[in-house]
Design an enzyme around this catalytic site. Structure first.
Site, PDB file in Angstrom:
ATOM      1  N   HIS A  58      48.337  52.448  43.856  1.00  0.00           N
ATOM      2  CA  HIS A  58      46.905  52.116  43.743  1.00  0.00           C
ATOM      3  C   HIS A  58      46.145  53.268  43.095  1.00  0.00           C
ATOM      4  O   HIS A  58      45.866  54.290  43.728  1.00  0.00           O
ATOM      5  CB  HIS A  58      46.313  51.825  45.131  1.00  0.00           C
ATOM      6  CG  HIS A  58      44.913  51.315  45.079  1.00  0.00           C
ATOM      7  ND1 HIS A  58      44.557  50.080  45.573  1.00  0.00           N
ATOM      8  CD2 HIS A  58      43.772  51.859  44.588  1.00  0.00           C
ATOM      9  CE1 HIS A  58      43.256  49.902  45.385  1.00  0.00           C
ATOM     10  NE2 HIS A  58      42.761  50.979  44.781  1.00  0.00           N
ATOM     11  N   HIS A  60      43.045  53.991  39.690  1.00  0.00           N
ATOM     12  CA  HIS A  60      42.150  53.400  38.678  1.00  0.00           C
ATOM     13  C   HIS A  60      42.245  54.283  37.434  1.00  0.00           C
ATOM     14  O   HIS A  60      41.428  55.194  37.238  1.00  0.00           O
ATOM     15  CB  HIS A  60      40.717  53.342  39.200  1.00  0.00           C
ATOM     16  CG  HIS A  60      40.557  52.466  40.400  1.00  0.00           C
ATOM     17  ND1 HIS A  60      39.978  51.211  40.336  1.00  0.00           N
ATOM     18  CD2 HIS A  60      40.935  52.633  41.700  1.00  0.00           C
ATOM     19  CE1 HIS A  60      39.985  50.659  41.549  1.00  0.00           C
ATOM     20  NE2 HIS A  60      40.564  51.510  42.398  1.00  0.00           N
ATOM     21  N   GLN A 154      35.397  44.721  39.472  1.00  0.00           N
ATOM     22  CA  GLN A 154      34.747  45.832  40.189  1.00  0.00           C
ATOM     23  C   GLN A 154      33.428  45.430  40.855  1.00  0.00           C
ATOM     24  O   GLN A 154      33.104  45.899  41.949  1.00  0.00           O
ATOM     25  CB  GLN A 154      34.514  46.981  39.207  1.00  0.00           C
ATOM     26  CG  GLN A 154      33.633  48.114  39.707  1.00  0.00           C
ATOM     27  CD  GLN A 154      34.322  48.975  40.739  1.00  0.00           C
ATOM     28  OE1 GLN A 154      35.193  49.775  40.418  1.00  0.00           O
ATOM     29  NE2 GLN A 154      33.955  48.800  42.002  1.00  0.00           N
ATOM     30  N   HIS A 212      40.916  44.564  46.509  1.00  0.00           N
ATOM     31  CA  HIS A 212      40.102  45.561  47.209  1.00  0.00           C
ATOM     32  C   HIS A 212      39.358  44.778  48.286  1.00  0.00           C
ATOM     33  O   HIS A 212      38.548  43.893  47.955  1.00  0.00           O
ATOM     34  CB  HIS A 212      39.083  46.192  46.265  1.00  0.00           C
ATOM     35  CG  HIS A 212      39.640  47.283  45.404  1.00  0.00           C
ATOM     36  ND1 HIS A 212      40.635  47.081  44.496  1.00  0.00           N
ATOM     37  CD2 HIS A 212      39.316  48.615  45.338  1.00  0.00           C
ATOM     38  CE1 HIS A 212      40.910  48.232  43.899  1.00  0.00           C
ATOM     39  NE2 HIS A 212      40.131  49.175  44.387  1.00  0.00           N
ATOM     40  N   GLU A 215      36.364  47.293  51.896  1.00  0.00           N
ATOM     41  CA  GLU A 215      36.267  48.734  51.641  1.00  0.00           C
ATOM     42  C   GLU A 215      34.858  49.181  51.998  1.00  0.00           C
ATOM     43  O   GLU A 215      33.997  49.424  51.153  1.00  0.00           O
ATOM     44  CB  GLU A 215      36.597  49.071  50.178  1.00  0.00           C
ATOM     45  CG  GLU A 215      36.752  50.578  49.978  1.00  0.00           C
ATOM     46  CD  GLU A 215      36.955  50.981  48.526  1.00  0.00           C
ATOM     47  OE1 GLU A 215      36.926  50.118  47.638  1.00  0.00           O
ATOM     48  OE2 GLU A 215      37.145  52.193  48.297  1.00  0.00           O
ATOM     49  N   ASP A 311      44.344  56.308  44.468  1.00  0.00           N
ATOM     50  CA  ASP A 311      43.066  55.652  44.191  1.00  0.00           C
ATOM     51  C   ASP A 311      42.297  56.321  43.049  1.00  0.00           C
ATOM     52  O   ASP A 311      41.986  55.683  42.056  1.00  0.00           O
ATOM     53  CB  ASP A 311      42.201  55.583  45.451  1.00  0.00           C
ATOM     54  CG  ASP A 311      41.047  54.596  45.312  1.00  0.00           C
ATOM     55  OD1 ASP A 311      41.184  53.634  44.540  1.00  0.00           O
ATOM     56  OD2 ASP A 311      40.013  54.783  45.983  1.00  0.00           O
TER      57      ASP A 311
HETATM   58 FE   FE2 Z   1      40.618  51.349  44.639  1.00  0.00          FE
END
Ligand code: FE2
Length: 425
Positions: A58, A60, A154, A212, A215, A311
């Site tokens: 995971h 980005h 996102q 996701h 979170e 992440d």
């Molecule tokens: Fe993430």
């Protein structure tokens, strides 16, 4: 291609040392080799730990390394302000910058022994520059590292009319995994729709799922239960992953008990992201400060597959990091009270074999016939790798040495005769 023989390797789950013979980029033999074939390069690792590559399930990559050039600082330290800053920055992002930054981090991964990565690509920018860049990069670096791409809305799927169409476009552009962000939708109902839509698309296009989900520090954010339900009813749990799920930390214990039972029943995968989430979530709760990490130990104890992801690497959400999963493992074992002797092994599984299961990797592991990818640590045990944050002295990909590291040598000069420190017993 030259053969390679790794002598005196310590593999996981055994106390015996062994040799590993690699021919034509494949593990040929894993046993003591007295007479290696001619033209074989030999590396004697003297009992140090040899494992399959580390995996980051995971990250980005479309946002890495921009922390220093963002338009403004994050005053609240929250996820929501980070997303706002990313949205302000996105129009200025070019393919050149994105690919150069991601490529640099890929070299950092290689140096840290990470040769499998699942990256998210933001699909809510109308240009889909992020998806296009990462699809290109995946192909360009395939001889060095395997990359999976998640199409990640996102800003949510239902916060703008065009977002669902953009996600579908990303599927056509070649993403491997479909993502969602139900906790970022405007209403709970839209959040449920977000999860259901991801399952519909994954079913239709035969893709994996990585959402996701929850979170936030808000214990009322419970979209993960919807994901468990869809996984159970559609029989898709092994193909589905819940990422972050930080709200779980703050759930009522009775509710968490029921939920984790359903995650296990669904055979779902879960990913925790210690560094970013320790900083981003539960910012409003004051003292005692919540650790904002999903209940990894409880889930593992009840048979849920849990992995650790990085992440963020110097991005709007987390300004630190160097693409080293051992740092994340170190944080997880402390923040999660996971320092029992068996738990240290579990922590190591969480950056290797558990992630391989999450990513549905085949051809992973030091087994005869598999592609010869391995790493050699400058330490003999998993405990010492974690304690020392060990270097990978060798990183081997398809039978070829692609990175070598010389660990630091610290010379004490306060006596007439110098001595050296390596922090080992
Ligand atoms: Fe993430």
């Amino acid at each position: 291609m030259k053969n390679l023989l790794i002598k005196n390797a310590k593999l996981r789950y055994t106390n015996e040392l062994t040799d590993i013979l690699i021919c034509d980029g494949v593990f040929q033999k894993i046993k003591t080799i007295a007479d290696p074939p001619a033209d074989t390069e030999i590396i004697d690792v003297a009992g140090n730990l040899v494992t399959p590559p580390i995996i980051d399930p995971h990250v980005h990559l479309d946002a890495v390394l921009v922390a220093g050039i963002l338009p403004r600082k994050n005053k609240t330290g929250t996820l929501l302000e980070s997303i706002d800053i990313w949205s302000e920055w996105k129009p200025g992002l070019t393919k050149k910058t994105l690919k150069e930054n991601a490529r640099k981090v890929i070299d950092w991964y290689i140096a840290n022994g990470v040769l499998r990565v699942r990256t998210h690509a933001d699909t809510t920018d109308p240009t889909l520059l992020t998806v296009e860049s990462l699809v290109e990069l995946k192909e360009e670096v395939k001889d060095l590292i395997d990359i999976q791409i998640v199409g990640f809305p996102q800003d949510g799927i239902y916060t703008r009319p065009e977002n669902l169409g953009l996600l579908k476009e990303a599927i056509a552009m070649g993403i491997d995994v479909i993502g969602g962000a139900p906790h970022l939708e405007y209403t709970r109902e839209d959040g449920v729709r977000d999860v259901e839509t991801v399952f519909d698309l994954a079913e239709k296009h035969d893709k994996l799922i990585d959402i996701h989900i929850d979170e936030t520090g808000d214990p009322h954010s419970r979209f993960i239960e919807v994901m468990a339900k869809e996984s159970i009813l559609r029989g898709m749990g092994e193909r589905a992953t819940g990422s972050h799920t930080t709200a779980m930390h703050n759930y009522d214990n009775d509710y968490a008990f029921k939920l984790i039972g359903n995650l296990a029943k669904a055979k779902m995968n879960m990913i925790v992201n210690p560094s970013a989430n320790l900083l981003l979530q539960s910012r409003m709760s004051g003292y005692p400060k919540s650790r904002a990490i999903a209940r990894a130990d409880d889930m593992l104890a009840r048979g849920v597959n849990v992995s650790i992801g990085h992440d963020s690497v110097m991005d709007p959400w987390y300004s630190l990091g160097k693409a080293n999963l051992l740092q994340q493992a170190f944080l997880m074992l402390h923040a999660g009270h996971m320092n029992g002797s068996e738990q240290l092994q579990q922590i190591f599984d969480m950056i290797t074999t558990n992630s391989a299961k999450t990513l549905h990797l085949d051809n992973y592991g030091i087994e005869e016939g598999n592609q010869a990818d391995l790493i050699i640590f400058d330490a003999a045990t998993e405990d010492d790798v974690l304690r020392l944050q060990s270097e990978c002295t060798y990183v081997i990909r398809k039978g070829k040495i692609i990175c070598q590291t010389t660990p630091a040598r610290r010379k004490l000069t306060y006596q007439e005769t110098p001595s050296y420190v390596d922090f080992k017993l």
